[in-house]
Design a protein around this motif. Structure first.
Motif, PDB file in Angstrom:
ATOM      1  N   THR A   1       0.838  -1.218  -0.131  1.00 36.23           N
ATOM      2  CA  THR A   1      -0.120  -0.006  -0.026  1.00 36.23           C
ATOM      3  C   THR A   1       1.001   1.220  -0.073  1.00 36.23           C
ATOM      4  O   THR A   1       1.882   1.084   0.092  1.00 36.23           O
ATOM      5  CB  THR A   1      -1.055  -0.074   1.124  1.00 36.23           C
ATOM      6  OG1 THR A   1       0.125   0.061   2.374  1.00 36.23           O
ATOM      7  CG2 THR A   1      -1.819  -1.161   1.149  1.00 36.23           C
TER       8      THR A   1
ATOM      9  N   GLN B   1       0.882   4.703   1.949  1.00 36.71           N
ATOM     10  CA  GLN B   1       0.364   5.578   3.164  1.00 36.71           C
ATOM     11  C   GLN B   1       0.591   7.285   3.153  1.00 36.71           C
ATOM     12  O   GLN B   1       1.715   7.498   2.927  1.00 36.71           O
ATOM     13  CB  GLN B   1       0.617   4.926   4.562  1.00 36.71           C
ATOM     14  CG  GLN B   1       0.506   3.367   4.653  1.00 36.71           C
ATOM     15  CD  GLN B   1       0.627   2.918   6.044  1.00 36.71           C
ATOM     16  OE1 GLN B   1       0.469   3.424   6.839  1.00 36.71           O
ATOM     17  NE2 GLN B   1       1.470   1.794   6.062  1.00 36.71           N
TER      18      GLN B   1
ATOM     19  N   ARG C   1     -14.356   9.883   2.173  1.00 34.19           N
ATOM     20  CA  ARG C   1     -15.530   9.190   2.907  1.00 34.19           C
ATOM     21  C   ARG C   1     -16.805   8.897   1.863  1.00 34.19           C
ATOM     22  O   ARG C   1     -17.367   7.875   1.943  1.00 34.19           O
ATOM     23  CB  ARG C   1     -16.196   9.768   4.082  1.00 34.19           C
ATOM     24  CG  ARG C   1     -15.007   9.429   5.366  1.00 34.19           C
ATOM     25  CD  ARG C   1     -15.868   9.717   6.650  1.00 34.19           C
ATOM     26  NE  ARG C   1     -15.100   9.371   7.762  1.00 34.19           N
ATOM     27  CZ  ARG C   1     -14.230  10.355   8.519  1.00 34.19           C
ATOM     28  NH1 ARG C   1     -14.439  11.762   7.958  1.00 34.19           N
ATOM     29  NH2 ARG C   1     -13.326   9.912   9.381  1.00 34.19           N
TER      30      ARG C   1
ATOM     31  N   PRO D   1     -14.509   6.618  -1.815  1.00 39.42           N
ATOM     32  CA  PRO D   1     -13.183   6.249  -1.431  1.00 39.42           C
ATOM     33  C   PRO D   1     -12.308   5.380  -2.574  1.00 39.42           C
ATOM     34  O   PRO D   1     -11.822   4.322  -2.249  1.00 39.42           O
ATOM     35  CB  PRO D   1     -13.486   5.130  -0.247  1.00 39.42           C
ATOM     36  CG  PRO D   1     -14.996   4.458  -0.706  1.00 39.42           C
ATOM     37  CD  PRO D   1     -15.632   5.669  -1.307  1.00 39.42           C
ATOM     38  N   ARG D   2     -12.032   6.527  -3.409  1.00 39.29           N
ATOM     39  CA  ARG D   2     -10.934   6.129  -4.359  1.00 39.29           C
ATOM     40  C   ARG D   2     -10.195   7.149  -4.605  1.00 39.29           C
ATOM     41  O   ARG D   2     -10.249   8.360  -4.347  1.00 39.29           O
ATOM     42  CB  ARG D   2     -11.675   5.616  -5.660  1.00 39.29           C
ATOM     43  CG  ARG D   2     -12.753   6.328  -6.437  1.00 39.29           C
ATOM     44  CD  ARG D   2     -13.606   6.094  -7.267  1.00 39.29           C
ATOM     45  NE  ARG D   2     -14.460   7.042  -7.719  1.00 39.29           N
ATOM     46  CZ  ARG D   2     -14.371   7.636  -8.727  1.00 39.29           C
ATOM     47  NH1 ARG D   2     -13.095   7.530  -9.396  1.00 39.29           N
ATOM     48  NH2 ARG D   2     -15.193   8.497  -8.987  1.00 39.29           N
TER      49      ARG D   2
ATOM     50  N   THR E   1      -8.676   1.856  -4.383  1.00 35.18           N
ATOM     51  CA  THR E   1      -9.571   2.281  -2.892  1.00 35.18           C
ATOM     52  C   THR E   1      -8.644   2.820  -1.919  1.00 35.18           C
ATOM     53  O   THR E   1      -7.281   2.582  -1.647  1.00 35.18           O
ATOM     54  CB  THR E   1     -10.396   1.111  -2.489  1.00 35.18           C
ATOM     55  OG1 THR E   1      -9.514   0.146  -2.047  1.00 35.18           O
ATOM     56  CG2 THR E   1     -11.182   0.765  -3.627  1.00 35.18           C
TER      57      THR E   1
ATOM     58  N   THR F   1      -8.628   4.091   2.284  1.00 39.75           N
ATOM     59  CA  THR F   1      -9.098   3.754   3.446  1.00 39.75           C
ATOM     60  C   THR F   1      -8.765   4.876   4.529  1.00 39.75           C
ATOM     61  O   THR F   1      -7.397   5.150   4.242  1.00 39.75           O
ATOM     62  CB  THR F   1      -9.221   2.158   4.163  1.00 39.75           C
ATOM     63  OG1 THR F   1      -7.617   1.937   4.132  1.00 39.75           O
ATOM     64  CG2 THR F   1      -9.665   1.451   3.082  1.00 39.75           C
ATOM     65  N   LEU F   2      -9.461   4.999   5.436  1.00 41.42           N
ATOM     66  CA  LEU F   2      -8.851   6.090   6.427  1.00 41.42           C
ATOM     67  C   LEU F   2      -8.887   5.423   7.832  1.00 41.42           C
ATOM     68  O   LEU F   2      -9.669   4.664   8.247  1.00 41.42           O
ATOM     69  CB  LEU F   2     -10.120   7.206   6.789  1.00 41.42           C
ATOM     70  CG  LEU F   2     -10.300   7.779   5.168  1.00 41.42           C
ATOM     71  CD1 LEU F   2     -11.846   8.839   5.380  1.00 41.42           C
ATOM     72  CD2 LEU F   2      -9.422   8.682   4.743  1.00 41.42           C
ATOM     73  N   HIS F   3      -7.889   5.776   8.506  1.00 43.30           N
ATOM     74  CA  HIS F   3      -7.440   5.335   9.840  1.00 43.30           C
ATOM     75  C   HIS F   3      -7.156   6.001  10.744  1.00 43.30           C
ATOM     76  O   HIS F   3      -6.377   7.141  10.644  1.00 43.30           O
ATOM     77  CB  HIS F   3      -6.450   4.289   9.699  1.00 43.30           C
ATOM     78  CG  HIS F   3      -6.455   3.148   8.610  1.00 43.30           C
ATOM     79  ND1 HIS F   3      -7.157   1.819   8.823  1.00 43.30           N
ATOM     80  CD2 HIS F   3      -6.422   3.104   7.268  1.00 43.30           C
ATOM     81  CE1 HIS F   3      -7.358   1.459   7.795  1.00 43.30           C
ATOM     82  NE2 HIS F   3      -6.867   2.101   6.651  1.00 43.30           N
TER      83      HIS F   3
ATOM     84  N   LEU G   1      -4.359   7.886   5.759  1.00 42.20           N
ATOM     85  CA  LEU G   1      -5.020   7.622   4.680  1.00 42.20           C
ATOM     86  C   LEU G   1      -3.936   6.377   3.902  1.00 42.20           C
ATOM     87  O   LEU G   1      -2.652   6.247   3.946  1.00 42.20           O
ATOM     88  CB  LEU G   1      -4.935   8.414   3.511  1.00 42.20           C
ATOM     89  CG  LEU G   1      -5.606   9.878   3.692  1.00 42.20           C
ATOM     90  CD1 LEU G   1      -5.106  10.677   4.891  1.00 42.20           C
ATOM     91  CD2 LEU G   1      -5.783  10.550   2.492  1.00 42.20           C
TER      92      LEU G   1
ATOM     93  N   HIS H   1      -4.765   1.487  -1.338  1.00 41.48           N
ATOM     94  CA  HIS H   1      -4.708   0.188  -1.924  1.00 41.48           C
ATOM     95  C   HIS H   1      -4.727  -0.022  -3.396  1.00 41.48           C
ATOM     96  O   HIS H   1      -5.684   0.014  -4.049  1.00 41.48           O
ATOM     97  CB  HIS H   1      -5.745  -0.813  -1.125  1.00 41.48           C
ATOM     98  CG  HIS H   1      -5.974  -0.530   0.317  1.00 41.48           C
ATOM     99  ND1 HIS H   1      -5.422  -1.618   1.139  1.00 41.48           N
ATOM    100  CD2 HIS H   1      -6.649   0.393   1.017  1.00 41.48           C
ATOM    101  CE1 HIS H   1      -5.955  -0.912   2.558  1.00 41.48           C
ATOM    102  NE2 HIS H   1      -6.513  -0.049   2.282  1.00 41.48           N
TER     103      HIS H   1
END
Length: 136
Positions: free
Chosen positions: A42, A44, A57, A60-61, A82, A84-86, A124, A127
């Motif tokens: 990935t 980040q 949100r 998510p791409r 895609t 994703t949020l963490h 962020l 992927h």
């Protein structure tokens, strides 16, 4: 999905141009960001909680382009996928990237890191689903 040559470029302290879906009638507008290639394939990044996070949100791409600087042989990597949020790991990522991208870590940089910690930055994670590349 990344080749050895891709990973060598992605390991350098270069800006990535992050593009996410815009709202309404706006055009996509890439933004320069710090990034790190993860061991899991990935990419980040981190961001303060702003409109960009809300747009991610909703859709998510994202795409990222990293290119070698002018004066070097042409080489770039473009990643689509895609995102994703963490809430976890964002400050630690920002601190690692600060060491990678800043020439020094003086009082101004330490204050900025502390400001980021207090702002609730978000990690962020892109992927990859498709990778395009070019090198001479």
């Amino acid at each position: 999905m990344f080749t050895e040559q891709d990973l060598a470029l992605l390991a350098r302290p270069l800006y990535a141009m992050l593009t996410i879906a815009p709202r309404g009638d706006r055009w996509p507008s890439p933004r320069p960001v710090w990034f790190e290639a993860g061991d899991d394939g990935t990419l980040q990044m981190f961001s303060e909680p702003d409109g960009k996070i809300e747009r991610i949100r909703e859709q998510p791409r994202a795409s990222v382009v990293v290119a070698a600087p002018v004066g070097e042989p042409e080489h770039w990597v473009a990643v689509e996928g895609t995102i994703t949020l963490h809430d976890d790991g964002a400050y630690e990522l920002a601190a690692r990237l600060g060491e990678r991208f800043w020439a020094t870590t003086g009082p101004e940089q330490r204050k900025l890191l502390e400001d980021w910690r207090n702002s609730g930055i978000v990690r962020l994670v892109l992927h990859p689903e498709k990778v395009n590349r070019f090198s001479v």
